[in-house]
Design a protein around this motif. Structure first.
Motif, PDB file in Angstrom:
ATOM      1  N   GLU A   1       1.020  -1.358  -0.195  1.00  0.00           N
ATOM      2  CA  GLU A   1      -0.034   0.183   0.104  1.00  0.00           C
ATOM      3  C   GLU A   1       0.920   1.165   0.114  1.00  0.00           C
ATOM      4  OE1 GLU A   1      -4.007   1.734   2.221  1.00  0.00           O
ATOM      5  OE2 GLU A   1      -2.616   0.282   3.309  1.00  0.00           O
ATOM      6  N   THR A   2       1.060   1.878  -1.216  1.00  0.00           N
ATOM      7  CA  THR A   2       1.820   2.827  -1.467  1.00  0.00           C
ATOM      8  C   THR A   2       1.648   3.818  -2.365  1.00  0.00           C
ATOM      9  OG1 THR A   2       4.249   3.643  -1.211  1.00  0.00           O
ATOM     10  CG2 THR A   2       3.826   1.729  -2.476  1.00  0.00           C
ATOM     11  N   GLY A   3       2.606   4.799  -3.065  1.00  0.00           N
ATOM     12  CA  GLY A   3       2.304   5.507  -4.091  1.00  0.00           C
ATOM     13  C   GLY A   3       3.526   6.352  -4.377  1.00  0.00           C
ATOM     14  N   ALA A   4       3.313   7.415  -5.274  1.00  0.00           N
ATOM     15  CA  ALA A   4       4.405   8.128  -5.680  1.00  0.00           C
ATOM     16  C   ALA A   4       5.214   8.802  -4.773  1.00  0.00           C
ATOM     17  CB  ALA A   4       3.890   9.255  -6.593  1.00  0.00           C
TER      18      ALA A   4
ATOM     19  N   LEU B   1      -3.341  -0.979  -6.672  1.00  0.00           N
ATOM     20  CA  LEU B   1      -2.469  -1.013  -7.876  1.00  0.00           C
ATOM     21  C   LEU B   1      -2.127   0.154  -8.502  1.00  0.00           C
ATOM     22  CD1 LEU B   1      -4.483  -4.241  -9.094  1.00  0.00           C
ATOM     23  CD2 LEU B   1      -2.131  -4.172  -8.048  1.00  0.00           C
ATOM     24  N   LEU B   2      -3.337   0.971  -8.645  1.00  0.00           N
ATOM     25  CA  LEU B   2      -2.876   2.592  -9.209  1.00  0.00           C
ATOM     26  C   LEU B   2      -2.003   3.113  -8.433  1.00  0.00           C
ATOM     27  CD1 LEU B   2      -6.670   3.469 -10.036  1.00  0.00           C
ATOM     28  CD2 LEU B   2      -4.810   2.553 -11.813  1.00  0.00           C
ATOM     29  N   GLY B   3      -1.929   2.986  -7.003  1.00  0.00           N
ATOM     30  CA  GLY B   3      -0.816   3.635  -6.244  1.00  0.00           C
ATOM     31  C   GLY B   3       0.535   3.106  -6.749  1.00  0.00           C
ATOM     32  N   ALA B   4       0.612   1.806  -6.943  1.00  0.00           N
ATOM     33  CA  ALA B   4       1.871   1.210  -7.240  1.00  0.00           C
ATOM     34  C   ALA B   4       2.332   1.627  -8.642  1.00  0.00           C
ATOM     35  CB  ALA B   4       1.573  -0.291  -7.218  1.00  0.00           C
ATOM     36  N   ALA B   5       1.348   1.756  -9.554  1.00  0.00           N
ATOM     37  CA  ALA B   5       1.684   2.296 -10.802  1.00  0.00           C
ATOM     38  C   ALA B   5       2.490   3.636 -10.761  1.00  0.00           C
ATOM     39  CB  ALA B   5       0.626   2.098 -11.612  1.00  0.00           C
ATOM     40  N   ARG B   6       1.822   4.423  -9.765  1.00  0.00           N
ATOM     41  CA  ARG B   6       2.368   5.902  -9.771  1.00  0.00           C
ATOM     42  C   ARG B   6       3.666   5.958  -9.070  1.00  0.00           C
ATOM     43  NH1 ARG B   6      -3.550   6.854  -7.612  1.00  0.00           N
ATOM     44  NH2 ARG B   6      -4.712   7.258  -9.663  1.00  0.00           N
ATOM     45  N   LEU B   7       3.845   4.999  -8.143  1.00  0.00           N
ATOM     46  CA  LEU B   7       5.247   4.891  -7.592  1.00  0.00           C
ATOM     47  C   LEU B   7       6.288   4.374  -8.664  1.00  0.00           C
ATOM     48  CD1 LEU B   7       7.344   4.793  -5.277  1.00  0.00           C
ATOM     49  CD2 LEU B   7       6.553   2.440  -4.699  1.00  0.00           C
TER      50      LEU B   7
ATOM     51  N   GLY C   1       5.879   4.758 -12.158  1.00  0.00           N
ATOM     52  CA  GLY C   1       6.253   5.981 -12.626  1.00  0.00           C
ATOM     53  C   GLY C   1       7.319   7.002 -12.331  1.00  0.00           C
ATOM     54  N   GLU C   2       6.976   7.521 -11.081  1.00  0.00           N
ATOM     55  CA  GLU C   2       7.973   8.419 -10.299  1.00  0.00           C
ATOM     56  C   GLU C   2       9.362   7.762 -10.432  1.00  0.00           C
ATOM     57  OE1 GLU C   2       8.266  12.036  -8.557  1.00  0.00           O
ATOM     58  OE2 GLU C   2       6.609  10.961  -9.502  1.00  0.00           O
ATOM     59  N   LEU C   3       9.349   6.244 -10.348  1.00  0.00           N
ATOM     60  CA  LEU C   3      10.766   5.879 -10.378  1.00  0.00           C
ATOM     61  C   LEU C   3      11.229   5.431 -11.882  1.00  0.00           C
ATOM     62  CD1 LEU C   3      10.196   3.126  -7.488  1.00  0.00           C
ATOM     63  CD2 LEU C   3      11.838   5.121  -7.315  1.00  0.00           C
ATOM     64  N   GLY C   4      10.423   5.676 -12.720  1.00  0.00           N
ATOM     65  CA  GLY C   4      10.789   5.193 -14.024  1.00  0.00           C
ATOM     66  C   GLY C   4      10.947   3.711 -14.251  1.00  0.00           C
ATOM     67  N   VAL C   5      10.230   3.023 -13.853  1.00  0.00           N
ATOM     68  CA  VAL C   5      10.180   1.383 -13.803  1.00  0.00           C
ATOM     69  C   VAL C   5       9.045   0.886 -14.389  1.00  0.00           C
ATOM     70  CG1 VAL C   5      12.488   1.575 -12.305  1.00  0.00           C
ATOM     71  CG2 VAL C   5      10.203   0.892 -11.282  1.00  0.00           C
ATOM     72  N   PRO C   6       8.800  -0.301 -14.548  1.00  0.00           N
ATOM     73  CA  PRO C   6       7.625  -0.945 -14.946  1.00  0.00           C
ATOM     74  C   PRO C   6       6.768  -1.514 -13.635  1.00  0.00           C
ATOM     75  CG  PRO C   6       9.540  -1.988 -16.261  1.00  0.00           C
ATOM     76  CD  PRO C   6      10.057  -1.081 -15.190  1.00  0.00           C
ATOM     77  N   VAL C   7       5.572  -1.719 -13.657  1.00  0.00           N
ATOM     78  CA  VAL C   7       5.169  -2.174 -12.572  1.00  0.00           C
ATOM     79  C   VAL C   7       4.293  -3.517 -12.890  1.00  0.00           C
ATOM     80  CG1 VAL C   7       3.077  -0.860 -13.064  1.00  0.00           C
ATOM     81  CG2 VAL C   7       3.231  -1.858 -10.971  1.00  0.00           C
ATOM     82  N   THR C   8       4.521  -4.615 -11.973  1.00  0.00           N
ATOM     83  CA  THR C   8       4.104  -5.944 -12.380  1.00  0.00           C
ATOM     84  C   THR C   8       2.701  -6.259 -11.801  1.00  0.00           C
ATOM     85  OG1 THR C   8       5.079  -7.073 -10.788  1.00  0.00           O
ATOM     86  CG2 THR C   8       6.281  -6.517 -12.607  1.00  0.00           C
ATOM     87  N   LEU C   9       1.898  -7.269 -12.617  1.00  0.00           N
ATOM     88  CA  LEU C   9       0.665  -7.609 -11.937  1.00  0.00           C
ATOM     89  C   LEU C   9       0.529  -9.281 -12.024  1.00  0.00           C
ATOM     90  CD1 LEU C   9      -2.082  -7.219 -10.970  1.00  0.00           C
ATOM     91  CD2 LEU C   9      -2.959  -7.179 -13.223  1.00  0.00           C
ATOM     92  N   GLY C  10       0.318  -9.774 -10.869  1.00  0.00           N
ATOM     93  CA  GLY C  10       0.344 -11.402 -10.867  1.00  0.00           C
ATOM     94  C   GLY C  10      -1.248 -11.810 -10.250  1.00  0.00           C
ATOM     95  N   GLN C  11      -1.102 -12.386  -9.081  1.00  0.00           N
ATOM     96  CA  GLN C  11      -2.205 -12.981  -8.672  1.00  0.00           C
ATOM     97  C   GLN C  11      -3.527 -11.691  -8.221  1.00  0.00           C
ATOM     98  OE1 GLN C  11      -1.923 -15.276  -4.853  1.00  0.00           O
ATOM     99  NE2 GLN C  11      -0.167 -13.944  -4.414  1.00  0.00           N
ATOM    100  N   THR C  12      -3.176 -10.748  -8.177  1.00  0.00           N
ATOM    101  CA  THR C  12      -4.330  -9.731  -7.728  1.00  0.00           C
ATOM    102  C   THR C  12      -5.137  -9.629  -8.700  1.00  0.00           C
ATOM    103  OG1 THR C  12      -2.628  -8.698  -6.573  1.00  0.00           O
ATOM    104  CG2 THR C  12      -4.551  -7.456  -7.043  1.00  0.00           C
ATOM    105  N   ARG C  13      -5.223 -10.228  -9.827  1.00  0.00           N
ATOM    106  CA  ARG C  13      -6.221 -10.316 -10.654  1.00  0.00           C
ATOM    107  C   ARG C  13      -7.449 -11.285 -10.247  1.00  0.00           C
ATOM    108  NH1 ARG C  13      -1.693 -12.107 -13.848  1.00  0.00           N
ATOM    109  NH2 ARG C  13      -1.914 -14.305 -14.575  1.00  0.00           N
ATOM    110  N   GLY C  14      -7.095 -12.212  -9.312  1.00  0.00           N
ATOM    111  CA  GLY C  14      -8.140 -13.020  -8.698  1.00  0.00           C
ATOM    112  C   GLY C  14      -8.466 -14.148  -9.418  1.00  0.00           C
ATOM    113  N   THR C  15      -9.592 -15.060  -8.757  1.00  0.00           N
ATOM    114  CA  THR C  15     -10.126 -16.221  -9.350  1.00  0.00           C
ATOM    115  C   THR C  15     -11.569 -16.029  -9.304  1.00  0.00           C
ATOM    116  OG1 THR C  15     -10.277 -16.858  -6.849  1.00  0.00           O
ATOM    117  CG2 THR C  15      -8.337 -17.682  -8.138  1.00  0.00           C
ATOM    118  N   PHE C  16     -12.326 -16.988 -10.036  1.00  0.00           N
ATOM    119  CA  PHE C  16     -13.619 -17.032 -10.578  1.00  0.00           C
ATOM    120  C   PHE C  16     -14.390 -17.904  -9.797  1.00  0.00           C
ATOM    121  CE2 PHE C  16     -12.422 -16.500 -15.208  1.00  0.00           C
ATOM    122  CZ  PHE C  16     -12.094 -15.115 -15.332  1.00  0.00           C
TER     123      PHE C  16
END
Length: 257
Positions: free
Chosen positions: A30-33, A81-87, A89-104
């Protein structure tokens, strides 16, 4: 995180630098830029770089996913996830997504897929707008109901209206019966990160692993420009685990090149 280096950040990067590592992929909950300056200062003090921002703890620790039946949980997951993306972006690096997309859940599959696709589209756009890039990780069906095979993940990111790439993880590829070397050979150019672990135990790498020279060759010939992450169990001793993996990697690299 059971697959991450178990130490406070300053101590972790100091020990990793002493072993010879170049950088770190930071898993955030839980963080951000606003955290970028302190994180950069901590990591660069050891002579390392932040190479990527991971989001595993959003689900692993707090059970927040983009496919939860509760709208509040889905909103909270996307907010994290948007907070992680902003962080990132501030660092100029990619953000990754794994299991947080969930299960059906039975009977909700079509709706849950739509929720996930819309949320990941928004995440990819946010990352791009902030100067980052989303990397989607194909994961085994034990973790998620979406995008298990590299081809499925690639087809999805190709449908996005923002630039995106892949994370390939040897453990998840093995679990899905995917030939790791072949997948890396075919997808090196669109892969931003390759996550490594020993084949059967998901532990530290071992000297003489026959896949490592083949993977190095596939990465080089495929035009790979991302980073390698050692994502494996720590066996109760992170410095020793990191040292074992580093020794195995450098041994394979020296033998190959």
């Amino acid at each position: 995180m059971p697959l991450g280096f178990a130490a406070p950040p300053a101590e972790a990067v100091r020990q990793l630098a002493e072993l010879g590592y170049d950088g770190v992929e930071v898993q955030v909950r839980e963080t951000g830029a606003h955290a970028a300056e302190e994180l950069t200062r901590t990591v660069e003090a050891a002579g390392l770089k932040v190479l990527g921002i991971g989001t595993g703890p959003v689900c692993a620790q707090d059970r927040l996913t983009l496919t939860d039946p509760s709208p509040d949980v889905r909103r909270h997951a996307l907010f994290r996830l948007l907070g992680a993306a902003r962080l990132a972006g501030e660092l100029g690096v990619p953000v990754t997504l794994g299991q947080t997309r969930g299960t059906f859940l039975p009977g909700l599959e079509d709706m849950q897929r739509l929720w996930a696709e819309r949320a990941v589209q928004q995440l990819a756009e946010e990352a791009a707008d902030r100067g980052s890039r989303l990397l989607l990780e194909p994961q085994s069906r034990a973790n998620t109901s979406l995008w298990h095979a590299p081809g499925e993940a690639l087809a999805f990111i190709d449908s996005l209206d923002a630039p995106a790439g892949l994370v390939l993880d040897t453990h998840h590829l093995d679990a899905e019966g995917v030939d790791v070397v072949r997948a890396v050979t075919e997808l090196a150019a669109v892969t931003g990160c390759l996550q490594l672990a020993s084949p059967s135990t998901r532990g530290p790498l071992t000297i003489g692993d026959p896949r490592l020279p083949a993977l190095f060759n596939a990465l080089r010939e495929g035009g790979f420009t991302g980073w390698l992450t050692l994502e494996h169990t720590q066996d109760g001793d992170s410095p020793k685990a990191a040292a074992r993996s580093w020794t195995a990697l450098t041994d394979a690299a020296n033998a190959h090149f």
